[in-house]
Design a protein around this motif. Structure first.
Motif, PDB file in Angstrom:
ATOM      1  N   LEU A   1       0.839  -1.196   0.000  1.00  0.00           N
ATOM      2  CA  LEU A   1       0.000   0.000   0.000  1.00  0.00           C
ATOM      3  C   LEU A   1       0.872   1.243   0.000  1.00  0.00           C
ATOM      4  CD1 LEU A   1      -2.806   1.411   0.295  1.00  0.00           C
ATOM      5  CD2 LEU A   1      -2.455   1.294   2.771  1.00  0.00           C
ATOM      6  N   CYS A   2       0.523   2.219  -0.829  1.00  0.00           N
ATOM      7  CA  CYS A   2       1.223   3.501  -0.862  1.00  0.00           C
ATOM      8  C   CYS A   2       0.168   4.599  -0.894  1.00  0.00           C
ATOM      9  CB  CYS A   2       2.134   3.611  -2.081  1.00  0.00           C
ATOM     10  SG  CYS A   2       2.998   5.205  -2.209  1.00  0.00           S
ATOM     11  N   GLY A   3       0.288   5.587   0.000  1.00  0.00           N
ATOM     12  CA  GLY A   3      -0.695   6.663   0.017  1.00  0.00           C
ATOM     13  C   GLY A   3      -0.424   7.648   1.133  1.00  0.00           C
ATOM     14  N   THR A   4      -1.085   8.773   1.061  1.00  0.00           N
ATOM     15  CA  THR A   4      -1.010   9.753   2.141  1.00  0.00           C
ATOM     16  C   THR A   4      -1.880   9.284   3.308  1.00  0.00           C
ATOM     17  OG1 THR A   4      -2.840  10.947   1.100  1.00  0.00           O
ATOM     18  CG2 THR A   4      -0.604  11.660   0.549  1.00  0.00           C
ATOM     19  N   ILE A   5      -1.615   9.839   4.498  1.00  0.00           N
ATOM     20  CA  ILE A   5      -2.315   9.382   5.696  1.00  0.00           C
ATOM     21  C   ILE A   5      -2.538  10.558   6.629  1.00  0.00           C
ATOM     22  CG2 ILE A   5      -0.182   8.779   6.897  1.00  0.00           C
ATOM     23  CD1 ILE A   5      -1.672   6.404   8.123  1.00  0.00           C
ATOM     24  N   ARG A   6      -3.637  10.535   7.330  1.00  0.00           N
ATOM     25  CA  ARG A   6      -3.936  11.571   8.308  1.00  0.00           C
ATOM     26  C   ARG A   6      -3.113  11.344   9.565  1.00  0.00           C
ATOM     27  NH1 ARG A   6     -10.595  11.554   8.058  1.00  0.00           N
ATOM     28  NH2 ARG A   6     -10.811  12.238   5.887  1.00  0.00           N
ATOM     29  N   THR A   7      -2.839  12.434  10.262  1.00  0.00           N
ATOM     30  CA  THR A   7      -2.047  12.319  11.487  1.00  0.00           C
ATOM     31  C   THR A   7      -2.804  11.569  12.583  1.00  0.00           C
ATOM     32  OG1 THR A   7      -2.841  14.512  12.146  1.00  0.00           O
ATOM     33  CG2 THR A   7      -0.725  14.401  11.004  1.00  0.00           C
ATOM     34  N   PRO A   9       6.027   6.380  15.657  1.00  0.00           N
ATOM     35  CA  PRO A   9       6.681   7.601  16.171  1.00  0.00           C
ATOM     36  C   PRO A   9       7.358   8.417  15.075  1.00  0.00           C
ATOM     37  CG  PRO A   9       8.091   5.735  16.589  1.00  0.00           C
ATOM     38  CD  PRO A   9       6.887   5.180  15.895  1.00  0.00           C
ATOM     39  N   LEU A  10       6.629   8.857  14.086  1.00  0.00           N
ATOM     40  CA  LEU A  10       7.205   9.729  13.067  1.00  0.00           C
ATOM     41  C   LEU A  10       7.325  11.153  13.595  1.00  0.00           C
ATOM     42  CD1 LEU A  10       5.371   8.585   9.807  1.00  0.00           C
ATOM     43  CD2 LEU A  10       7.794   8.298  10.333  1.00  0.00           C
ATOM     44  N   LYS A  11       8.240  11.906  13.027  1.00  0.00           N
ATOM     45  CA  LYS A  11       8.398  13.302  13.427  1.00  0.00           C
ATOM     46  C   LYS A  11       7.142  14.079  13.082  1.00  0.00           C
ATOM     47  CE  LYS A  11      13.422  13.569  12.954  1.00  0.00           C
ATOM     48  NZ  LYS A  11      14.551  14.250  12.262  1.00  0.00           N
ATOM     49  N   THR A  12       6.842  15.057  13.917  1.00  0.00           N
ATOM     50  CA  THR A  12       5.673  15.896  13.663  1.00  0.00           C
ATOM     51  C   THR A  12       5.998  16.916  12.580  1.00  0.00           C
ATOM     52  OG1 THR A  12       6.311  17.489  15.366  1.00  0.00           O
ATOM     53  CG2 THR A  12       4.948  15.602  16.044  1.00  0.00           C
ATOM     54  N   GLU A  13       4.966  17.612  12.125  1.00  0.00           N
ATOM     55  CA  GLU A  13       5.160  18.625  11.091  1.00  0.00           C
ATOM     56  C   GLU A  13       6.035  19.761  11.590  1.00  0.00           C
ATOM     57  OE1 GLU A  13       2.387  21.423   8.164  1.00  0.00           O
ATOM     58  OE2 GLU A  13       1.482  19.963   9.542  1.00  0.00           O
ATOM     59  N   VAL A  14       5.909  20.118  12.866  1.00  0.00           N
ATOM     60  CA  VAL A  14       6.737  21.187  13.439  1.00  0.00           C
ATOM     61  C   VAL A  14       8.205  20.781  13.443  1.00  0.00           C
ATOM     62  CG1 VAL A  14       7.168  22.585  15.488  1.00  0.00           C
ATOM     63  CG2 VAL A  14       4.808  22.017  14.829  1.00  0.00           C
ATOM     64  N   GLU A  15       8.487  19.537  13.803  1.00  0.00           N
ATOM     65  CA  GLU A  15       9.878  19.058  13.839  1.00  0.00           C
ATOM     66  C   GLU A  15      10.480  18.984  12.434  1.00  0.00           C
ATOM     67  OE1 GLU A  15       9.587  16.190  17.801  1.00  0.00           O
ATOM     68  OE2 GLU A  15       9.276  15.346  15.794  1.00  0.00           O
ATOM     69  N   LEU A  16       9.675  18.614  11.437  1.00  0.00           N
ATOM     70  CA  LEU A  16      10.198  18.544  10.074  1.00  0.00           C
ATOM     71  C   LEU A  16      10.511  19.933   9.527  1.00  0.00           C
ATOM     72  CD1 LEU A  16       7.919  15.778   8.508  1.00  0.00           C
ATOM     73  CD2 LEU A  16      10.344  15.603   9.068  1.00  0.00           C
ATOM     74  N   LYS A  17       9.723  20.945   9.920  1.00  0.00           N
ATOM     75  CA  LYS A  17       9.990  22.302   9.466  1.00  0.00           C
ATOM     76  C   LYS A  17      11.321  22.815  10.003  1.00  0.00           C
ATOM     77  CE  LYS A  17       5.250  23.925   8.708  1.00  0.00           C
ATOM     78  NZ  LYS A  17       4.198  24.896   9.125  1.00  0.00           N
ATOM     79  N   LYS A  18      11.691  22.389  11.204  1.00  0.00           N
ATOM     80  CA  LYS A  18      12.953  22.844  11.798  1.00  0.00           C
ATOM     81  C   LYS A  18      14.162  22.250  11.080  1.00  0.00           C
ATOM     82  CE  LYS A  18      11.050  23.537  16.441  1.00  0.00           C
ATOM     83  NZ  LYS A  18      11.108  23.127  17.873  1.00  0.00           N
ATOM     84  N   THR A  19      14.009  21.073  10.503  1.00  0.00           N
ATOM     85  CA  THR A  19      15.138  20.418   9.827  1.00  0.00           C
ATOM     86  C   THR A  19      15.362  20.923   8.415  1.00  0.00           C
ATOM     87  OG1 THR A  19      13.651  18.624   9.157  1.00  0.00           O
ATOM     88  CG2 THR A  19      14.896  18.323  11.194  1.00  0.00           C
TER      89      THR A  19
END
Length: 393
Positions: A356-362, A369-379
């Motif tokens: 399966l490949c697709g987008t997913i809701r948080t 334990p994926l990084k949150t959107e805030v943490e990805l913006k900092k990187t």
């Protein structure tokens, strides 16, 4: 001397003695008709001091014209389908200060591109070849014809007397009308805009008679009225036959599951309202299609009873139901958007050897334990995070 330089003219000039003479070659802008009378009547006046064009100068001129036009003169003359207008080439005795040299003035690049005018195009008439649109399949054995005859007797005591072949023609006309559309159904038979592939197969009166009594099931065999009754029972045999035919096609490796909208304006309890769609009131169906666009399976949305419960919610149940006919352990890839995707769905498909490949809701991430959107913006831009599933939830 005024006019076009032909092969004979060039050969004559090439054979002249190697002397020099005051001359210039003008290629006026625009068409030949734009040249003034003084240019047309102008002749070359030579005296004993005047000398002919040398062979090297003529060769130079030909190269310059070929470079300017972008096409060899010989290749242009061999072209038979399109008539080109060559620039007028004349030899005059104009003098430029103290130096005597060849002068070439050609049309601008835009004029060269449009040298072939609309009037120069040629057309020919040929026979129109009609593509083979004969339907090689078949409808369910005399199901539709039999039920339509029964319904005509039940409703109006009319002997319809239709057959399987006639019903196949009727369904083919409906499919043809969906491709070749007209503002009104009557126009397919109207003399002014008669459409032969439909009008030659069936008369207008017979078509509307079959349309009035078209039926798939017997009204006397209706299921009991309760909340669990199939809302599509009147066309369920036809849908089942179509689904069975689609499932016999060899599936492609890449499959996509998504919703499909069927525009509908009349009254129906199955009609949905989708605010952000061009057609807001319509039927909704869920389909599984390949990368080529071929549909391999579908389910029409009828509410919570669209498909059986598999413990993944409505969206996950639909994907599993549509993927049931895919061969297991052959690494088929299924793509879905965020309304369908979830981690339990990915695990359930993985157990069957389907990826399966697709987008997913948080809110459907579970304990991943994926990084949150805030943490990805900092990187920084372009950063990503990933996890690999090792144990089942």
């Amino acid at each position: 001397m005024s006019g076009f330089l032909t092969d004979a003219d060039l050969e004559h000039i090439m054979n002249l003695p190697d002397n020099e003479f005051n001359a210039s070659i003008d290629v006026p802008d625009g068409d030949i008709s734009d040249v003034g009378d003084e240019d047309k009547d102008e002749t070359v006046e030579t005296d004993e001091s005047s000398q002919a064009i040398s062979e090297a100068a003529v060769t130079n001129f030909i190269q310059m014209v070929e470079k300017e036009d972008g096409t060899e003169i010989s290749a242009i003359r061999e072209e038979q389908e399109i008539e080109y207008e060559f620039p007028k080439v004349g030899i005059t005795n104009r003098k430029y200060n103290k130096e005597h040299h060849l002068h070439v003035s050609s049309s601008s690049s835009s004029q060269v591109k449009h040298r072939c005018k609309r009037g120069d195009y040629k057309f020919r008439k040929c026979d129109f070849v009609v593509q083979d649109t004969e339907w090689k399949g078949s409808l369910p054995p005399p199901l539709i014809a039999e039920q339509s005859n029964i319904y005509a007797l039940q409703k109006d005591s009319v002997s319809l007397q239709t057959s399987k072949n006639e019903m196949e023609q009727f369904v083919g006309i409906l499919l043809h009308m969906a491709i070749i559309k007209m503002p009104s159904i009557h126009l397919y038979w109207l003399n002014e805009c008669r459409y032969s592939p439909i009008a030659d197969v069936m008369s207008r009166t017979r078509f509307f008679q079959l349309l009035l009594y078209f039926h798939v099931v017997n009204n006397q065999d209706l299921p009991e009225a309760n909340s669990n009754r199939d809302k599509l029972f009147k066309i369920r045999p036809l849908l089942s036959a179509l689904q069975s035919s689609l499932k016999t096609l060899p599936p492609e490796q890449y499959q996509a599951v998504d919703e499909q909208i069927i525009p509908f304006k009349s009254r129906s309890s199955l009609k949905q309202f989708v605010r952000n769609k061009p057609q807001k009131w319509d039927y909704k169906s869920f389909t599984r299609a390949g990368a080529s666009g071929m549909m391999y399976d579908f389910e029409i949305y009828v509410g919570k009873n669209t498909c059986s419960d598999r413990g993944l919610g409505l969206s996950g149940n639909i994907v599993l139901a549509l993927a049931e006919t895919l061969p297991e352990k052959q690494h088929f890839k299924v793509f879905a958007d965020r309304w369908f995707s979830s981690i339990p769905l990915a695990i359930a498909l993985k157990e069957r050897g389907i990826e399966l490949c697709g987008t997913i809701r948080t809110d459907r991430m579970g304990k991943c334990p994926l990084k949150t959107e805030v943490e990805l913006k900092k990187t920084g831009r372009g950063s990503c995070d990933w996890r690999q599933q090792t144990t089942y939830l």
